[in-house]
Design a protein around this motif. Structure first.
Motif, PDB file in Angstrom:
ATOM      1  N   MET A   1       7.788  38.603  -3.689  1.00 26.13           N
ATOM      2  CA  MET A   1       6.621  37.770  -4.004  1.00 26.13           C
ATOM      3  C   MET A   1       7.048  36.496  -4.721  1.00 26.13           C
ATOM      4  SD  MET A   1       3.280  37.563  -3.821  1.00 26.13           S
ATOM      5  CE  MET A   1       2.510  39.186  -3.809  1.00 26.13           C
ATOM      6  N   SER A   2       7.989  36.646  -5.697  1.00 26.54           N
ATOM      7  CA  SER A   2       8.468  35.497  -6.461  1.00 26.54           C
ATOM      8  C   SER A   2       9.215  34.520  -5.550  1.00 26.54           C
ATOM      9  CB  SER A   2       9.381  35.975  -7.598  1.00 26.54           C
ATOM     10  OG  SER A   2       9.908  34.872  -8.290  1.00 26.54           O
ATOM     11  N   TYR A   3      10.045  35.079  -4.657  1.00 25.21           N
ATOM     12  CA  TYR A   3      10.804  34.226  -3.741  1.00 25.21           C
ATOM     13  C   TYR A   3       9.856  33.460  -2.835  1.00 25.21           C
ATOM     14  CZ  TYR A   3      13.761  32.807   0.143  1.00 25.21           C
ATOM     15  OH  TYR A   3      14.394  32.071   1.103  1.00 25.21           O
ATOM     16  N   SER A   4       8.796  34.119  -2.347  1.00 18.69           N
ATOM     17  CA  SER A   4       7.832  33.474  -1.465  1.00 18.69           C
ATOM     18  C   SER A   4       7.105  32.338  -2.181  1.00 18.69           C
ATOM     19  CB  SER A   4       6.818  34.507  -0.958  1.00 18.69           C
ATOM     20  OG  SER A   4       5.834  33.888  -0.166  1.00 18.69           O
ATOM     21  N   ALA A   5       6.734  32.581  -3.448  1.00 18.20           N
ATOM     22  CA  ALA A   5       6.039  31.546  -4.216  1.00 18.20           C
ATOM     23  C   ALA A   5       6.955  30.350  -4.440  1.00 18.20           C
ATOM     24  CB  ALA A   5       5.560  32.115  -5.551  1.00 18.20           C
ATOM     25  N   ASN A   6       8.223  30.618  -4.795  1.00 13.94           N
ATOM     26  CA  ASN A   6       9.170  29.526  -5.018  1.00 13.94           C
ATOM     27  C   ASN A   6       9.401  28.724  -3.736  1.00 13.94           C
ATOM     28  OD1 ASN A   6       9.494  30.159  -7.701  1.00 13.94           O
ATOM     29  ND2 ASN A   6      11.251  31.528  -7.323  1.00 13.94           N
ATOM     30  N   PHE A   7       9.477  29.443  -2.612  1.00 18.54           N
ATOM     31  CA  PHE A   7       9.681  28.754  -1.328  1.00 18.54           C
ATOM     32  C   PHE A   7       8.481  27.861  -1.017  1.00 18.54           C
ATOM     33  CE2 PHE A   7       8.963  28.626   3.273  1.00 18.54           C
ATOM     34  CZ  PHE A   7      10.141  27.999   3.669  1.00 18.54           C
ATOM     35  N   LYS A   8       7.267  28.359  -1.276  1.00 20.51           N
ATOM     36  CA  LYS A   8       6.072  27.546  -1.026  1.00 20.51           C
ATOM     37  C   LYS A   8       6.045  26.321  -1.927  1.00 20.51           C
ATOM     38  CE  LYS A   8       3.081  31.290   0.643  1.00 20.51           C
ATOM     39  NZ  LYS A   8       1.841  32.070   0.379  1.00 20.51           N
ATOM     40  N   ASP A   9       6.473  26.498  -3.187  1.00 18.61           N
ATOM     41  CA  ASP A   9       6.516  25.361  -4.116  1.00 18.61           C
ATOM     42  C   ASP A   9       7.504  24.313  -3.633  1.00 18.61           C
ATOM     43  OD1 ASP A   9       4.638  26.528  -5.699  1.00 18.61           O
ATOM     44  OD2 ASP A   9       6.071  27.368  -7.136  1.00 18.61           O
ATOM     45  N   ARG A  10       8.700  24.763  -3.202  1.00 18.54           N
ATOM     46  CA  ARG A  10       9.719  23.818  -2.730  1.00 18.54           C
ATOM     47  C   ARG A  10       9.269  23.131  -1.442  1.00 18.54           C
ATOM     48  NH1 ARG A  10      13.355  28.015  -4.303  1.00 18.54           N
ATOM     49  NH2 ARG A  10      13.512  28.692  -2.129  1.00 18.54           N
ATOM     50  N   LEU A  11       8.634  23.892  -0.551  1.00 23.83           N
ATOM     51  CA  LEU A  11       8.151  23.303   0.700  1.00 23.83           C
ATOM     52  C   LEU A  11       7.057  22.273   0.423  1.00 23.83           C
ATOM     53  CD1 LEU A  11       8.197  23.265   3.780  1.00 23.83           C
ATOM     54  CD2 LEU A  11       6.487  25.120   3.757  1.00 23.83           C
ATOM     55  N   GLY A  12       6.145  22.610  -0.484  1.00 22.49           N
ATOM     56  CA  GLY A  12       5.087  21.673  -0.830  1.00 22.49           C
ATOM     57  C   GLY A  12       5.627  20.407  -1.466  1.00 22.49           C
ATOM     58  N   ARG A  13       6.629  20.572  -2.368  1.00 17.85           N
ATOM     59  CA  ARG A  13       7.236  19.416  -3.006  1.00 17.85           C
ATOM     60  C   ARG A  13       7.968  18.543  -1.991  1.00 17.85           C
ATOM     61  NH1 ARG A  13      10.045  22.064  -6.297  1.00 17.85           N
ATOM     62  NH2 ARG A  13       8.405  22.329  -7.864  1.00 17.85           N
ATOM     63  N   PHE A  14       8.650  19.208  -1.037  1.00 14.79           N
ATOM     64  CA  PHE A  14       9.352  18.466   0.017  1.00 14.79           C
ATOM     65  C   PHE A  14       8.370  17.658   0.864  1.00 14.79           C
ATOM     66  CE2 PHE A  14      10.704  18.260   4.470  1.00 14.79           C
ATOM     67  CZ  PHE A  14      11.897  17.556   4.347  1.00 14.79           C
ATOM     68  N   CYS A  15       7.245  18.248   1.208  1.00 14.89           N
ATOM     69  CA  CYS A  15       6.243  17.547   2.018  1.00 14.89           C
ATOM     70  C   CYS A  15       5.671  16.343   1.268  1.00 14.89           C
ATOM     71  CB  CYS A  15       5.117  18.508   2.410  1.00 14.89           C
ATOM     72  SG  CYS A  15       5.624  19.804   3.570  1.00 14.89           S
ATOM     73  N   ILE A  16       5.428  16.530  -0.024  1.00 16.57           N
ATOM     74  CA  ILE A  16       4.902  15.417  -0.825  1.00 16.57           C
ATOM     75  C   ILE A  16       5.902  14.274  -0.880  1.00 16.57           C
ATOM     76  CG2 ILE A  16       4.236  14.723  -3.157  1.00 16.57           C
ATOM     77  CD1 ILE A  16       3.055  17.541  -3.507  1.00 16.57           C
ATOM     78  N   TYR A  17       7.188  14.605  -1.135  1.00 15.41           N
ATOM     79  CA  TYR A  17       8.218  13.570  -1.194  1.00 15.41           C
ATOM     80  C   TYR A  17       8.352  12.863   0.150  1.00 15.41           C
ATOM     81  CZ  TYR A  17       9.839  15.330  -5.722  1.00 15.41           C
ATOM     82  OH  TYR A  17       9.923  15.696  -7.036  1.00 15.41           O
ATOM     83  N   ALA A  18       8.289  13.646   1.232  1.00 14.58           N
ATOM     84  CA  ALA A  18       8.432  13.052   2.570  1.00 14.58           C
ATOM     85  C   ALA A  18       7.288  12.082   2.854  1.00 14.58           C
ATOM     86  CB  ALA A  18       8.468  14.155   3.630  1.00 14.58           C
ATOM     87  N   ILE A  19       6.073  12.474   2.483  1.00 14.40           N
ATOM     88  CA  ILE A  19       4.913  11.599   2.713  1.00 14.40           C
ATOM     89  C   ILE A  19       5.029  10.331   1.879  1.00 14.40           C
ATOM     90  CG2 ILE A  19       2.416  11.401   2.400  1.00 14.40           C
ATOM     91  CD1 ILE A  19       2.237  14.400   3.055  1.00 14.40           C
TER      92      ILE A  19
END
Length: 297
Positions: A1-19
């Protein structure tokens, strides 16, 4: 569960930076293309061969603009105009915003003044009445014709007024108890805590005044009195006129390297440089001033 949450946080941050990076490139690349055009030869520009790198590098357009006594005179006029407008704007905005930030009980004529200001912001007399007014006041071809018509920016007054309204009343009451006058309360209590809003309207004043070229066209009948933006806007290259004027061969050879597209690109670059130097100094206050000053609790 923790790994999934961290992955979602990193993916969301990556998308924000890319935009954000994509949006920055969308804004930056056209400006970079203009810089490249300003340093390219007229032949390359006319053939639409210039991308992000100058083709047949030349500084002829900048030489045309800068190697000119009138350029520096107009630059000085614009600097003086910005300074006078900024000082006048900040004084009048502050003195108007403070009483208007009070309630109707404290300032009985508040609503009347606010209605007049809103009406003046939405409706104006137009260009011809403004010109006739400046002419009848004998201000044509003077620096005051460029400064006084914009002395009270109503939107900025409303922005600072709302910011003043958010200042805790306890600060004002404490100052009055200590024997402070209304002006002392304004300049020693309200102004120091309202730096973000004041810096924001100062940025509006500087950018708006510096970029305005139309006022110079209306109120100035002599090129020697043009502010910088008006003078740059009036520059163009007309080889036929230069030949009729008897321009010498060496100068004509240099001018033939410039097209109006080169010159217009150089105008944009020259106009942007002062703003790029000023904006970083006030940018940190910009968001705070806009957000807090635009909403009244």
């Amino acid at each position: 569960m923790s790994y999934s949450a961290n992955f979602k946080d990193r993916l969301g941050r990556f998308c924000i930076y890319a935009i954000v990076i994509l949006l920055a490139l969308i804004c930056l690349l056209p400006l970079w293309n203009i810089v490249a055009i300003s340093f390219s030869s007229s032949e390359a520009v006319s053939a639409n061969a210039v991308g992000l790198v100058p083709v047949n590098f030349t500084t002829a357009a900048y030489t045309r603009i800068i190697d000119d006594a009138q350029f520096w005179r107009s630059f000085g006029i614009s600097v003086l105009r910005v300074v006078l407008s900024l000082v006048l704007n900040m004084i009048l905005i502050t003195l108007m915003a403070y009483p208007l930030s009070k309630s109707k009980r404290e300032f009985k004529g508040r609503n009347i003044y606010m209605n007049v200001m809103i009406f003046a912001m939405l409706f104006s007399g137009g260009m011809i009445p403004s010109y006739l007014l400046i002419k009848n006041l004998d201000m044509l071809n003077t620096i005051w014709a460029l400064v006084l018509p914009g002395a009270v920016p109503i939107f900025s007054v409303i922005l600072v007024m709302n910011f003043f309204s958010a200042v805790p009343e306890a600060l004002e009451e404490a100052a009055f108890i200590d024997g402070a006058s209304p002006l002392q309360v304004l300049f020693k209590v309200y102004v120091p805590v309202s730096i973000p809003a004041l810096a924001t309207v100062a940025l509006f004043s500087i950018v708006g005044t510096w970029n305005d070229f139309f006022s110079g066209l209306i109120y100035m009948t002599k090129v020697s009195n043009y502010p910088l933006m008006t003078y740059i806007q009036s520059l163009n290259v007309n080889i036929a006129d230069l030949l009729q004027a008897g321009t010498n061969s060496s100068e004509l050879s240099n001018l033939t390297e410039i097209s109006n597209k080169n010159l217009n690109a150089a105008k944009i670059v020259v106009a942007v440089i002062p703003l790029l130097l000023i904006y970083p100094l006030l940018q940190k206050y910009f968001v705070t001033g806009i957000v807090v000053g635009s909403v009244k609790e």
